[in-house]
Scaffold this motif. Sequence first.
Motif, PDB file in Angstrom:
ATOM      1  N   ILE A 557       0.839  -1.208   0.000  1.00  0.00           N
ATOM      2  CA  ILE A 557       0.000   0.000   0.000  1.00  0.00           C
ATOM      3  C   ILE A 557       0.864   1.245   0.000  1.00  0.00           C
ATOM      4  O   ILE A 557       0.627   2.191  -0.776  1.00  0.00           O
ATOM      5  CB  ILE A 557      -0.947  -0.001   1.215  1.00  0.00           C
ATOM      6  CG1 ILE A 557      -2.002  -1.110   1.089  1.00  0.00           C
ATOM      7  CG2 ILE A 557      -1.634   1.358   1.369  1.00  0.00           C
ATOM      8  CD1 ILE A 557      -2.799  -1.358   2.353  1.00  0.00           C
ATOM      9  N   ASN A 558       1.867   1.273   0.868  1.00  0.00           N
ATOM     10  CA  ASN A 558       2.701   2.473   0.974  1.00  0.00           C
ATOM     11  C   ASN A 558       3.580   2.676  -0.243  1.00  0.00           C
ATOM     12  O   ASN A 558       3.889   3.814  -0.603  1.00  0.00           O
ATOM     13  CB  ASN A 558       3.536   2.406   2.254  1.00  0.00           C
ATOM     14  CG  ASN A 558       2.728   2.784   3.481  1.00  0.00           C
ATOM     15  OD1 ASN A 558       2.547   3.963   3.759  1.00  0.00           O
ATOM     16  ND2 ASN A 558       2.231   1.790   4.193  1.00  0.00           N
ATOM     17  N   LEU A 559       3.975   1.595  -0.911  1.00  0.00           N
ATOM     18  CA  LEU A 559       4.719   1.757  -2.161  1.00  0.00           C
ATOM     19  C   LEU A 559       3.843   2.417  -3.212  1.00  0.00           C
ATOM     20  O   LEU A 559       4.308   3.299  -3.954  1.00  0.00           O
ATOM     21  CB  LEU A 559       5.213   0.396  -2.663  1.00  0.00           C
ATOM     22  CG  LEU A 559       5.919   0.440  -4.029  1.00  0.00           C
ATOM     23  CD1 LEU A 559       7.140   1.350  -3.986  1.00  0.00           C
ATOM     24  CD2 LEU A 559       6.315  -0.962  -4.482  1.00  0.00           C
ATOM     25  N   TRP A 560       2.550   2.017  -3.287  1.00  0.00           N
ATOM     26  CA  TRP A 560       1.669   2.635  -4.270  1.00  0.00           C
ATOM     27  C   TRP A 560       1.385   4.099  -3.946  1.00  0.00           C
ATOM     28  O   TRP A 560       1.257   4.925  -4.862  1.00  0.00           O
ATOM     29  CB  TRP A 560       0.385   1.814  -4.404  1.00  0.00           C
ATOM     30  CG  TRP A 560       0.596   0.756  -5.434  1.00  0.00           C
ATOM     31  CD1 TRP A 560       1.232  -0.433  -5.268  1.00  0.00           C
ATOM     32  CD2 TRP A 560       0.262   0.847  -6.812  1.00  0.00           C
ATOM     33  NE1 TRP A 560       1.303  -1.112  -6.463  1.00  0.00           N
ATOM     34  CE2 TRP A 560       0.710  -0.361  -7.427  1.00  0.00           C
ATOM     35  CE3 TRP A 560      -0.390   1.790  -7.593  1.00  0.00           C
ATOM     36  CZ2 TRP A 560       0.534  -0.609  -8.785  1.00  0.00           C
ATOM     37  CZ3 TRP A 560      -0.566   1.538  -8.942  1.00  0.00           C
ATOM     38  CH2 TRP A 560      -0.104   0.357  -9.529  1.00  0.00           C
ATOM     39  N   LYS A 561       1.331   4.433  -2.692  1.00  0.00           N
ATOM     40  CA  LYS A 561       1.201   5.855  -2.333  1.00  0.00           C
ATOM     41  C   LYS A 561       2.446   6.616  -2.788  1.00  0.00           C
ATOM     42  O   LYS A 561       2.349   7.731  -3.310  1.00  0.00           O
ATOM     43  CB  LYS A 561       1.000   6.003  -0.822  1.00  0.00           C
ATOM     44  CG  LYS A 561      -0.347   5.506  -0.318  1.00  0.00           C
ATOM     45  CD  LYS A 561      -0.478   5.692   1.193  1.00  0.00           C
ATOM     46  CE  LYS A 561      -1.843   5.253   1.692  1.00  0.00           C
ATOM     47  NZ  LYS A 561      -1.970   5.414   3.171  1.00  0.00           N
ATOM     48  N   TRP A 562       3.601   6.002  -2.588  1.00  0.00           N
ATOM     49  CA  TRP A 562       4.854   6.623  -3.022  1.00  0.00           C
ATOM     50  C   TRP A 562       4.871   6.781  -4.540  1.00  0.00           C
ATOM     51  O   TRP A 562       5.316   7.819  -5.057  1.00  0.00           O
ATOM     52  CB  TRP A 562       6.034   5.767  -2.561  1.00  0.00           C
ATOM     53  CG  TRP A 562       7.377   6.371  -2.872  1.00  0.00           C
ATOM     54  CD1 TRP A 562       8.109   7.210  -2.091  1.00  0.00           C
ATOM     55  CD2 TRP A 562       8.130   6.205  -4.086  1.00  0.00           C
ATOM     56  NE1 TRP A 562       9.277   7.567  -2.723  1.00  0.00           N
ATOM     57  CE2 TRP A 562       9.308   6.973  -3.958  1.00  0.00           C
ATOM     58  CE3 TRP A 562       7.924   5.491  -5.254  1.00  0.00           C
ATOM     59  CZ2 TRP A 562      10.281   7.027  -4.952  1.00  0.00           C
ATOM     60  CZ3 TRP A 562       8.885   5.552  -6.260  1.00  0.00           C
ATOM     61  CH2 TRP A 562      10.046   6.303  -6.117  1.00  0.00           C
ATOM     62  N   LEU A 563       4.418   5.771  -5.269  1.00  0.00           N
ATOM     63  CA  LEU A 563       4.404   5.845  -6.725  1.00  0.00           C
ATOM     64  C   LEU A 563       3.540   6.998  -7.205  1.00  0.00           C
ATOM     65  O   LEU A 563       3.910   7.715  -8.153  1.00  0.00           O
ATOM     66  CB  LEU A 563       3.894   4.527  -7.314  1.00  0.00           C
ATOM     67  CG  LEU A 563       4.842   3.323  -7.216  1.00  0.00           C
ATOM     68  CD1 LEU A 563       4.097   2.034  -7.553  1.00  0.00           C
ATOM     69  CD2 LEU A 563       6.048   3.500  -8.134  1.00  0.00           C
ATOM     70  N   TYR A 564       2.408   7.210  -6.568  1.00  0.00           N
ATOM     71  CA  TYR A 564       1.561   8.331  -6.967  1.00  0.00           C
ATOM     72  C   TYR A 564       2.211   9.678  -6.673  1.00  0.00           C
ATOM     73  O   TYR A 564       1.984  10.658  -7.384  1.00  0.00           O
ATOM     74  CB  TYR A 564       0.189   8.237  -6.294  1.00  0.00           C
ATOM     75  CG  TYR A 564      -0.838   7.544  -7.158  1.00  0.00           C
ATOM     76  CD1 TYR A 564      -1.485   8.232  -8.185  1.00  0.00           C
ATOM     77  CD2 TYR A 564      -1.134   6.200  -6.981  1.00  0.00           C
ATOM     78  CE1 TYR A 564      -2.403   7.599  -9.002  1.00  0.00           C
ATOM     79  CE2 TYR A 564      -2.055   5.555  -7.802  1.00  0.00           C
ATOM     80  CZ  TYR A 564      -2.689   6.257  -8.805  1.00  0.00           C
ATOM     81  OH  TYR A 564      -3.593   5.640  -9.628  1.00  0.00           O
ATOM     82  N   ASN A 565       3.044   9.708  -5.654  1.00  0.00           N
ATOM     83  CA  ASN A 565       3.767  10.953  -5.350  1.00  0.00           C
ATOM     84  C   ASN A 565       5.023  11.111  -6.198  1.00  0.00           C
ATOM     85  O   ASN A 565       5.593  12.209  -6.270  1.00  0.00           O
ATOM     86  CB  ASN A 565       4.155  10.988  -3.869  1.00  0.00           C
ATOM     87  CG  ASN A 565       2.959  11.194  -2.960  1.00  0.00           C
ATOM     88  OD1 ASN A 565       1.997  11.876  -3.327  1.00  0.00           O
ATOM     89  ND2 ASN A 565       2.995  10.610  -1.777  1.00  0.00           N
ATOM     90  N   ASN A 566       5.461  10.032  -6.836  1.00  0.00           N
ATOM     91  CA  ASN A 566       6.671  10.048  -7.665  1.00  0.00           C
ATOM     92  C   ASN A 566       6.391   9.319  -8.975  1.00  0.00           C
ATOM     93  O   ASN A 566       6.999   8.283  -9.271  1.00  0.00           O
ATOM     94  CB  ASN A 566       7.827   9.382  -6.922  1.00  0.00           C
ATOM     95  CG  ASN A 566       8.174  10.071  -5.620  1.00  0.00           C
ATOM     96  OD1 ASN A 566       8.979  10.994  -5.581  1.00  0.00           O
ATOM     97  ND2 ASN A 566       7.551   9.618  -4.529  1.00  0.00           N
ATOM     98  N   PRO A 567       5.475   9.850  -9.789  1.00  0.00           N
ATOM     99  CA  PRO A 567       5.001   9.111 -10.972  1.00  0.00           C
ATOM    100  C   PRO A 567       6.039   8.896 -12.060  1.00  0.00           C
ATOM    101  O   PRO A 567       5.838   8.046 -12.928  1.00  0.00           O
ATOM    102  CB  PRO A 567       3.852   9.989 -11.478  1.00  0.00           C
ATOM    103  CG  PRO A 567       4.159  11.356 -10.965  1.00  0.00           C
ATOM    104  CD  PRO A 567       4.809  11.154  -9.636  1.00  0.00           C
ATOM    105  N   ASN A 568       7.143   9.625 -12.002  1.00  0.00           N
ATOM    106  CA  ASN A 568       8.160   9.487 -13.051  1.00  0.00           C
ATOM    107  C   ASN A 568       9.419   8.785 -12.551  1.00  0.00           C
ATOM    108  O   ASN A 568      10.490   8.903 -13.154  1.00  0.00           O
ATOM    109  CB  ASN A 568       8.524  10.871 -13.607  1.00  0.00           C
ATOM    110  CG  ASN A 568       7.331  11.552 -14.259  1.00  0.00           C
ATOM    111  OD1 ASN A 568       6.612  10.941 -15.051  1.00  0.00           O
ATOM    112  ND2 ASN A 568       7.107  12.816 -13.915  1.00  0.00           N
TER     113      ASN A 568
END
Length: 684
Positions: A557-568
């Motif tokens: 879950i927290n990795l996906w939150k991170w991905l949304y904050n760092n989409p590139n």
Amino acid sequence: MRKIFTLLTIATALLMAQCNQPEQKVDVSPISDATVKKVTAELVKQHGDSQKERIERGVAQVAMLWRITDGTETDFEQFCTTQFVSDDAALEQLFNKLSYGFEMLNGYFILLSKELMKPLHLDWGPVTPIDELFGSYNAAAHLNDDLYANKIAFITALNFPYYTLKEKTEMGENWSRKQWAYARMGDMFTSRVPAQLIQNFSTVNTNADTYISEYNIYMGNLVDDKGQTMFPADMKLISHWGLRDELKSHYANKEDGLAHQQMIYQVMKRIIDQSIPQQVINSNEYKWNPYTNTLTKEGNEVQATPEPNTRYQHVINQFKALKAIDEYTLKMPNYIQRKFEGEFELPVDEVEQLFIDLVSSKEVREAGKLISQRLGRPLQPFDIWYDGFKARSGIPAEKLDGITTKRFRDAKAFEAELPNILTSLGWSKEKAKFIADRVKVEASRGAGHAWGAEMHNDVALLRTRVPASGMNYKGFNIAMHEFGHNVEQTITLHDVDYYIMHGVPNTAFTEALAFVFQKRDLDVLGMKEVNPDKEYLETLDNLWSCYEIMGVSLVDINLWKWLYNNPNATADEVRNATLTIARDIWNKYYADVFGSTDEPILAIYSHMIDNPLYLSAYPIGHLIDFQLEKQFRGRSFAAEVERIYSQGRLIPQLWLKKGVGEPLSVTPILEASAVAVQKLSEKK
């Protein structure tokens, strides 16, 4: 093992399908608020106030989905006034015809996908590029567009209103079965996703799945610092499932099991941080020391080339594929929300808090102390997979392998035994045959999976690894898990009153029954446990399983939150973020139990790579499993499984209330665990 879900079904395709495509302009509805009000008023006047709520919801839903290509505002008005159905009998007839049509579309598209993916899922020799192309082809990719173009989607949305999760929660307890079925029909069309996005997601997802299915470690080629091997020469284990299960099996190995476990853990850490040599993945050409990370061939050291973050590039590919849908689903504008509130029908914040409550609990810490006492040593990180609360933990693996390889020589032999497995668990011969006749067993290339049917004249698939020497115990244990899925899939297709209600509230509910079946593996082998502490042991086994997989899920879950904050982010950055998140969660909720910090083990699960945000289904499934087992005590197991699962696809909390009398909660397992620790500690 995960259950293969029907991604080609219309509702799921709408929720999940998208791709990493060039940016394109998102169409907006040309229907004005004034036209919506006008059409609504006209229909209420024509059909009466008793239909007002349905009309308001249906017209608004169609207006939201309408595009310029569908017609003018005049066309919209004419469509609504001619296609709205108010007569109860006519509405029921429409519902039945839509149900049949969707069953045929879902069923045959899934059947086609099963066939096209056989070269990827079954061990038919090396996977070729053409196999991957056929396997990733989604024949249903244009179905969504087609159903809007011919107006079936609009007819459905107009006549069967969509209700939010909040509304289902507030009103659903008082709905009849028919009202629930109508509401589920209303879930079918809530967004419009272009066909090319659906196809691209299928490709990305299949590529990730193939990568994982082919990720094997040749254990006989692992060597220690003395150059000695400790695993059988022909042992080939898939990451992470095979490695984990081999590690678990060595709790019964009192002689040198710890050394085996430590080496497996070292392999896992190399996979997570991608320092594993590319040369040892699915290859037995080299000897590999996972401690020093050195390779040798014919006694000579060879330069090792680390895997180039392939693992994390697949994470990026999945993220970009799924993020592209955001602009097409305004009601659930990110994948995390779509997965939890849309698919699981449990808000992510509630799920996270549920997990944190358990992994922070004093009951877990007391269980950890008990495990350390039972092992006679301090806990090590891989003891998150401690298997000593199971009856089989004291039975040598060789003995169990001897029983299963003799009884289940190959996949066909296991299939032939399905009716006997069911009757041994309490089903009548007639019902056992009915279920078994609708399950086909095949030897899997990967770790194995269950893939249900989407129409009544198809069968569910059970796939698990079967070596040439016969199904070993680990394979049998996995096969029992998958068979639990198949039993659910068959009951919830054939015994649920409305096709549109078939299935379970979410994947955790099928995982729960898979866990229930998996725990009964020794019963099926005629080795029924008579331990007076069985209930306490099973309670703590469930608690420890929750503790392990909830941490894994929090990382996901927290990795996906991170991905949304760092989409590139690059693959290297995703790897570093994954390691950081895994270590942070370990330090927060695990370090005090295990006595070590900065461990990355919570990032090993393969589902993080090939099945985004699926992992939370497992811990939720464990909690449901515990609540189910309470319900089964003193009752007919088979009868209760059929009664509970024939409820079909209610929302989770209502399903549980009706099935076992209480909502989803960590309280039952924590309360029971406190008692279990006390009782078992008194016997030390």
